[in-house]
Design a protein around this motif. Structure first.
Motif, PDB file in Angstrom:
ATOM      1  N   ALA A  75      46.440  49.229  40.433  1.00 53.19           N
ATOM      2  CA  ALA A  75      45.868  50.510  40.835  1.00 53.19           C
ATOM      3  C   ALA A  75      45.238  50.487  42.218  1.00 53.19           C
ATOM      4  O   ALA A  75      44.774  51.518  42.706  1.00 53.19           O
ATOM      5  N   ALA A 126      41.875  50.265  35.457  1.00 51.89           N
ATOM      6  CA  ALA A 126      41.615  51.646  35.860  1.00 51.89           C
ATOM      7  C   ALA A 126      42.362  52.643  34.979  1.00 51.89           C
ATOM      8  O   ALA A 126      43.575  52.511  34.759  1.00 51.89           O
ATOM      9  N   ALA A 128      44.844  47.902  30.770  1.00 50.29           N
ATOM     10  CA  ALA A 128      44.543  46.673  30.031  1.00 50.29           C
ATOM     11  C   ALA A 128      43.580  45.814  30.844  1.00 50.29           C
ATOM     12  O   ALA A 128      43.599  45.840  32.078  1.00 50.29           O
ATOM     13  N   ASP A 129      42.757  45.081  30.133  1.00 51.10           N
ATOM     14  CA  ASP A 129      41.838  44.127  30.754  1.00 51.10           C
ATOM     15  C   ASP A 129      42.484  42.744  30.658  1.00 51.10           C
ATOM     16  O   ASP A 129      42.645  42.211  29.560  1.00 51.10           O
ATOM     17  N   SER A 162      41.444  39.935  31.125  1.00 46.65           N
ATOM     18  CA  SER A 162      40.632  38.844  30.577  1.00 46.65           C
ATOM     19  C   SER A 162      40.760  38.751  29.055  1.00 46.65           C
ATOM     20  O   SER A 162      40.195  37.846  28.442  1.00 46.65           O
ATOM     21  N   ALA A 199      47.791  40.140  40.481  1.00 53.03           N
ATOM     22  CA  ALA A 199      46.910  40.514  41.589  1.00 53.03           C
ATOM     23  C   ALA A 199      45.552  41.032  41.115  1.00 53.03           C
ATOM     24  O   ALA A 199      44.689  41.294  41.949  1.00 53.03           O
ATOM     25  N   ALA A 200      45.363  41.192  39.802  1.00 55.98           N
ATOM     26  CA  ALA A 200      44.044  41.637  39.324  1.00 55.98           C
ATOM     27  C   ALA A 200      43.032  40.556  39.662  1.00 55.98           C
ATOM     28  O   ALA A 200      43.263  39.370  39.414  1.00 55.98           O
ATOM     29  N   ILE A 245      48.094  35.595  42.793  1.00 57.57           N
ATOM     30  CA  ILE A 245      47.390  35.850  44.054  1.00 57.57           C
ATOM     31  C   ILE A 245      46.125  35.001  44.061  1.00 57.57           C
ATOM     32  O   ILE A 245      45.180  35.268  43.308  1.00 57.57           O
ATOM     33  N   LYS A 254      39.383  30.721  42.518  1.00 58.62           N
ATOM     34  CA  LYS A 254      40.616  30.725  43.320  1.00 58.62           C
ATOM     35  C   LYS A 254      41.183  29.316  43.484  1.00 58.62           C
ATOM     36  O   LYS A 254      42.398  29.141  43.592  1.00 58.62           O
ATOM     37  N   GLY A 291      44.396  36.095  53.448  1.00 59.69           N
ATOM     38  CA  GLY A 291      43.165  35.984  54.227  1.00 59.69           C
ATOM     39  C   GLY A 291      42.377  37.274  54.078  1.00 59.69           C
ATOM     40  O   GLY A 291      42.250  37.804  52.970  1.00 59.69           O
ATOM     41  N   ILE A 327      42.100  40.951  54.043  1.00 64.49           N
ATOM     42  CA  ILE A 327      43.036  42.072  53.898  1.00 64.49           C
ATOM     43  C   ILE A 327      42.210  43.346  53.658  1.00 64.49           C
ATOM     44  O   ILE A 327      41.225  43.320  52.901  1.00 64.49           O
ATOM     45  N   PRO A 362      39.965  47.904  48.955  1.00 66.79           N
ATOM     46  CA  PRO A 362      38.653  48.277  48.421  1.00 66.79           C
ATOM     47  C   PRO A 362      37.779  47.076  48.049  1.00 66.79           C
ATOM     48  O   PRO A 362      36.548  47.159  48.090  1.00 66.79           O
ATOM     49  N   ASN A 399      37.183  44.668  49.774  1.00 69.14           N
ATOM     50  CA  ASN A 399      36.469  44.299  50.997  1.00 69.14           C
ATOM     51  C   ASN A 399      35.727  45.465  51.618  1.00 69.14           C
ATOM     52  O   ASN A 399      35.355  45.389  52.784  1.00 69.14           O
TER      53      ASN A 399
HETATM   54  N1  LIG Z   1      41.407  41.798  49.953  1.00 71.86           N
HETATM   55  C1  LIG Z   1      41.334  40.557  50.394  1.00 71.86           C
HETATM   56  O1  LIG Z   1      40.913  40.314  51.543  1.00 71.86           O
HETATM   57  C2  LIG Z   1      41.749  39.422  49.517  1.00 71.86           C
HETATM   58  C3  LIG Z   1      41.758  38.141  50.095  1.00 71.86           C
HETATM   59  C4  LIG Z   1      42.137  37.067  49.318  1.00 71.86           C
HETATM   60  C5  LIG Z   1      42.504  37.269  48.000  1.00 71.86           C
HETATM   61  N2  LIG Z   1      42.467  38.521  47.454  1.00 71.86           N
HETATM   62  C6  LIG Z   1      42.859  38.644  46.060  1.00 71.86           C
HETATM   63  O2  LIG Z   1      43.869  39.599  45.936  1.00 71.86           O
HETATM   64  C7  LIG Z   1      43.804  40.179  44.634  1.00 71.86           C
HETATM   65  C8  LIG Z   1      43.797  41.692  44.782  1.00 71.86           C
HETATM   66  O3  LIG Z   1      42.634  42.033  45.492  1.00 71.86           O
HETATM   67  P1  LIG Z   1      42.483  43.411  46.256  1.00 71.86           P
HETATM   68  O4  LIG Z   1      41.848  43.093  47.559  1.00 71.86           O
HETATM   69  O5  LIG Z   1      43.720  44.185  46.198  1.00 71.86           O
HETATM   70  O6  LIG Z   1      41.337  44.071  45.346  1.00 71.86           O
HETATM   71  P2  LIG Z   1      41.147  45.563  44.791  1.00 71.86           P
HETATM   72  O7  LIG Z   1      39.751  45.582  44.304  1.00 71.86           O
HETATM   73  O8  LIG Z   1      41.590  46.539  45.802  1.00 71.86           O
HETATM   74  O9  LIG Z   1      42.169  45.601  43.558  1.00 71.86           O
HETATM   75  C9  LIG Z   1      41.982  44.812  42.429  1.00 71.86           C
HETATM   76  C10 LIG Z   1      42.493  45.589  41.227  1.00 71.86           C
HETATM   77  O10 LIG Z   1      42.341  44.726  40.079  1.00 71.86           O
HETATM   78  C11 LIG Z   1      41.878  45.521  39.014  1.00 71.86           C
HETATM   79  N3  LIG Z   1      41.167  44.703  38.052  1.00 71.86           N
HETATM   80  C12 LIG Z   1      39.965  44.109  38.204  1.00 71.86           C
HETATM   81  N4  LIG Z   1      39.614  43.474  37.084  1.00 71.86           N
HETATM   82  C13 LIG Z   1      40.618  43.672  36.193  1.00 71.86           C
HETATM   83  C14 LIG Z   1      40.836  43.279  34.868  1.00 71.86           C
HETATM   84  N5  LIG Z   1      39.917  42.556  34.189  1.00 71.86           N
HETATM   85  N6  LIG Z   1      41.980  43.658  34.246  1.00 71.86           N
HETATM   86  C15 LIG Z   1      42.903  44.401  34.902  1.00 71.86           C
HETATM   87  N7  LIG Z   1      42.745  44.815  36.174  1.00 71.86           N
HETATM   88  C16 LIG Z   1      41.619  44.453  36.812  1.00 71.86           C
HETATM   89  C17 LIG Z   1      40.968  46.551  39.650  1.00 71.86           C
HETATM   90  O11 LIG Z   1      40.775  47.684  38.795  1.00 71.86           O
HETATM   91  C18 LIG Z   1      41.712  46.865  40.932  1.00 71.86           C
HETATM   92  O12 LIG Z   1      42.589  47.959  40.751  1.00 71.86           O
HETATM   93  C19 LIG Z   1      42.549  39.617  43.986  1.00 71.86           C
HETATM   94  O13 LIG Z   1      42.903  38.531  43.161  1.00 71.86           O
HETATM   95  C20 LIG Z   1      41.741  39.118  45.160  1.00 71.86           C
HETATM   96  O14 LIG Z   1      40.883  38.069  44.798  1.00 71.86           O
HETATM   97  C21 LIG Z   1      42.101  39.606  48.180  1.00 71.86           C
END
Ligand SMILES: NC(=O)c1ccc[n+]([C@@H]2O[C@H](COP(=O)([O-])OP(=O)(O)OC[C@H]3O[C@@H](n4cnc5c(N)ncnc54)[C@H](O)[C@@H]3O)[C@@H](O)[C@H]2O)c1
Length: 256
Positions: free
Chosen positions: A16, A40, A58-59, A61, A86-87, A137, A156, A183, A185, A188, A190
């Motif tokens: 999402a 979401a 779904a969660d 975890s 990617a969650a 991820i 991680k 790195g 990105i 939301p 961030n």
């Molecule tokens: N944005 C960055 O700079 C960055 C850098 C390194 C790694 N990451 C990793 O990339 C992945 C995606 O991050 P993002 O930046 O897109 O974050 P985001 O917050 O934009 O998206 C994460 C999504 O995961 C969902 N989520 C969270 N907990 C959940 C759960 N228990 N079950 C199902 N869905 C769940 C959220 O609702 C959200 O839609 C993450 O693992 C994050 O650690 C992000």
């Protein structure tokens, strides 16, 4: 156009928002039937808007929720070929102030969630006797730490080793498993950092390419790793970080 029966089916968690949403869009564009999974409530609408086929609340975890999401994808589309986990969540808190719940929640979503989804998909692919792939991820924090992020960097690091463990377990079944390490990105996750010009200037200065990354740039690498072009790639860690992990920059560049 192929029928639903013979199209590749890919599950993306965290669908999402951010990187997960970019993966949904990219993989749907290449013709995959994409099933998005997210906490979401609006995930179904969001995934369909991005070109995906179905969004499931779904969660990750919860192992039961992961099993149910994969079962639903198989029931609706007949198969699952690829998984992108990617969650993820991040919590910024000094280690000595962190409570049990914060520590556990980060491990449960980032580590348990990756394992539960991968196990559910792996079981299906092994039983089906077809090749497939999984992309977890991770992060640059799979390799290095940053202050205030003990729970996140621990999770991680575990995701990186989980990916290697699964790759070694499942190679003989033709399931490739790789870990992508983004790195900085613009997502939301961030939002707080991106609202702080000092922090953003630091990130840009610290990154050899001199800028942050976009979710689509991570999705492009995920698309490669889940494609036949990556047929001999498994157990790899692929940093998508503008060069962050390649090394330190001299102070002059840091002050740019
Ligand atoms: N944005 C960055 O700079 C960055 C850098 C390194 C790694 N990451 C990793 O990339 C992945 C995606 O991050 P993002 O930046 O897109 O974050 P985001 O917050 O934009 O998206 C994460 C999504 O995961 C969902 N989520 C969270 N907990 C959940 C759960 N228990 N079950 C199902 N869905 C769940 C959220 O609702 C959200 O839609 C993450 O693992 C994050 O650690 C992000």
């Amino acid at each position: 156009m192929s029928t639903g029966e013979d199209r590749v089916v890919t599950i993306v968690t965290g669908a999402a928002s951010g990187i997960g949403a970019a993966c949904v869009r990219r993989l749907a564009e290449r013709g995959d039937t994409v099933v998005g999974v997210d906490l979401a409530a609006e995930v179904d609408e969001h995934v369909r808007t991005l070109g995906g086929a179905l969004g499931v609340v779904a969660d990750v975890s919860s192992s039961e929720a992961c099993e149910a999401a994969v079962a639903l994808a198989v029931e609706r589309f007949g198969r699952v070929d690829h998984l992108v986990c990617a969650a993820g969540i991040e919590r910024n808190e000094a280690a000595h102030e962190m409570d049990d719940d914060t520590w556990s929640r980060v491990q449960r979503v980032n580590v348990d969630g990756s394992f539960f989804m991968a196990r559910a998909v792996g079981r299906h692919i092994v039983a089906a006797g077809r090749p497939g792939s999984v992309v977890l991820i991770g992060s640059i924090n799979s390799a290095i730490a940053m202050p205030g992020q003990a729970a996140y960097v621990a999770s991680k690091g575990a995701v990186l080793q989980l990916g290697r463990g699964l790759a070694v377990d499942w190679g003989r079944h033709g399931i490739r498993v790789n870990v992508v390490g983004p790195g900085v990105i613009d997502t939301p996750l961030n939002a707080r950092s991106f609202a702080d010009p000092v922090r953003i200037a630091y990130y840009a200065g610290r990154t050899p390419l001199g800028r942050h990354g976009e979710p689509s740039e991570v999705a492009a690498v995920v698309a490669f790793l889940t494609s036949a072009d990556a047929s001999y790639v498994t157990g790899a860690f692929v940093a998508v970080d503008g060069g962050w992990l390649a090394g330190e920059l001299p102070p002059s560049r840091m002050e740019d």
